[in-house]
Scaffold this active site. Structure first.
Site, PDB file in Angstrom:
ATOM      1  N   HIS A 197     -45.818  35.485  43.084  1.00  0.00           N
ATOM      2  CA  HIS A 197     -47.269  35.689  43.138  1.00  0.00           C
ATOM      3  C   HIS A 197     -47.918  34.996  44.323  1.00  0.00           C
ATOM      4  CE1 HIS A 197     -47.663  36.880  38.598  1.00  0.00           C
ATOM      5  NE2 HIS A 197     -47.073  37.784  39.329  1.00  0.00           N
ATOM      6  N   CYS A 234     -55.865  40.513  61.579  1.00  0.00           N
ATOM      7  CA  CYS A 234     -54.597  40.597  62.317  1.00  0.00           C
ATOM      8  C   CYS A 234     -53.378  40.456  61.417  1.00  0.00           C
ATOM      9  CB  CYS A 234     -54.556  39.563  63.440  1.00  0.00           C
ATOM     10  SG  CYS A 234     -54.324  37.846  62.890  1.00  0.00           S
ATOM     11  N   CYS A 249     -57.601  35.139  65.606  1.00  0.00           N
ATOM     12  CA  CYS A 249     -58.482  36.256  65.969  1.00  0.00           C
ATOM     13  C   CYS A 249     -59.892  36.118  65.414  1.00  0.00           C
ATOM     14  CB  CYS A 249     -57.858  37.572  65.514  1.00  0.00           C
ATOM     15  SG  CYS A 249     -57.966  37.857  63.730  1.00  0.00           S
ATOM     16  N   SER A 282     -45.435  33.928  28.602  1.00  0.00           N
ATOM     17  CA  SER A 282     -45.466  34.827  27.446  1.00  0.00           C
ATOM     18  C   SER A 282     -44.888  36.197  27.772  1.00  0.00           C
ATOM     19  CB  SER A 282     -46.909  34.988  26.951  1.00  0.00           C
ATOM     20  OG  SER A 282     -47.744  35.457  27.994  1.00  0.00           O
ATOM     21  N   GLU A 295     -44.802  27.778  22.250  1.00  0.00           N
ATOM     22  CA  GLU A 295     -44.906  28.406  20.936  1.00  0.00           C
ATOM     23  C   GLU A 295     -44.392  29.829  21.006  1.00  0.00           C
ATOM     24  OE1 GLU A 295     -49.019  27.919  20.204  1.00  0.00           O
ATOM     25  OE2 GLU A 295     -49.663  29.373  21.693  1.00  0.00           O
TER      26      GLU A 295
END
Length: 300
Positions: free
Chosen positions: A148, A159, A209, A246, A272
């Site tokens: 991620h 750019c 840039c 999960s 859990e």
């Protein structure tokens, strides 16, 4: 059949596995002070995820999104890897692998997929650098996929340059923003983080840039990083270890099913029970900073 909680049986499977993959989620970093998304006090319990985690919303409100992620970034920079991060990181050490996973193919560390963008797993690896050769360090980093993205990386919308920076704040206008006031003011776009930094002098060079930067985090609707390598590895995985997630968000939610369909085993470490337990052969409940080091018997 209910999943087993037998520590020795799990370690026997670990010792015989030729290919091991570890999938970590937000629960891995809770003990480091990073909140989860859907658990108690989770980020998406108090905020609408579509308001803070989509490219469309960034185009609508770059000021509000940057204030939100500035606060998240501050929290991540102050956090330290916990015992679970360190236990997982220790699996890259040849001495630990030979003791716990002597059957690994090609003598490579397990592929470690983290859905967290806090870089705590990377920092845990770096803390072991003095116990590895330069080649081992390189391999350890290659076997870590931050699927991620990272809170400490930015990408220029103009750019496309990607930069890694741990300085804070990323621009003067974010300097006084705290969680208590985030989003209450509108910061002009030309005062938000830009390619080349706050001292951009009008150049139009790649990486300098002057374009608007965004966090290099994978938002909803975007393709997670490393999916090709992950898919290839899962085809041969004997054991998938799931830590602190999960398993509700795809594509990661489908990893266990893929491994299971090919005859592999699934071990889940979670605080859990969750819906992601349905494919588990082993289930170890409790804070992962306690269960992971204990059950893996990892030393670091």
């Amino acid at each position: 059949m209910a999943p087993s909680s037998d520590h020795k049986a799990f370690r026997d499977i670990l010792a015989s596995a030729r290919r091991v993959v570890i999938l970590a989620g937000a629960g891995l970093s809770v003990a480091s002070g990073i909140p989860t998304y859907r658990g108690q006090n989770g980020l998406w319990k108090t905020r609408n995820s579509t308001s803070f985690a989509t490219p469309e919303q960034f185009r609508e409100d770059p000021s509000g999104i940057w204030q939100f992620y500035h606060c998240v970034r501050e929290r991540c920079l102050k956090a330290q890897p916990n015992a679970a991060h360190l236990a997982i990181a220790s699996l890259v050490l040849p001495s630990v692998r030979s003791r716990l996973m002597p059957s690994l193919a090609e003598n490579r560390p397990p592929l470690f997929i983290t859905q967290n963008f806090d870089e705590l797993s990377l920092r845990a690896l770096d803390s072991l650098s003095d116990r590895m050769t330069s080649a081992e360090q390189k391999l350890a980093r290659e076997r870590l996929i931050e699927t991620h993205g990272s809170i400490n990386r930015t990408v220029c919308l103009q750019c496309k340059h990607i930069n890694h920076i741990i300085d804070t704040p990323l621009c003067p206008a974010l300097g006084g923003i705290t969680e208590a006031i985030a989003g209450e003011q509108v910061i002009p776009v030309d005062q938000l983080p830009r390619c080349g930094g706050a001292k951009w002098n009008g150049a139009n060079r790649y990486g300098r840039c002057g374009g608007l930067l965004r966090p290099a985090i994978v938002w909803f609707g975007e393709v997670p990083e490393g999916m090709g390598e992950i898919a290839k590895e899962l085809n041969w995985t004997d054991l998938l270890i799931v830590v602190g997630t999960s398993s509700l968000v795809h594509p990661a939610a489908g990893f266990a099913r893929t491994v299971k369909s090919r005859g592999g085993k699934i071990a889940v470490f979670n605080l859990e029970r969750s819906e992601g337990d349905e494919n588990a052969d082993f289930l170890f409940l409790g804070p992962c900073e306690d269960t992971v080091p204990s059950i893996l018997e990892a030393t670091y």
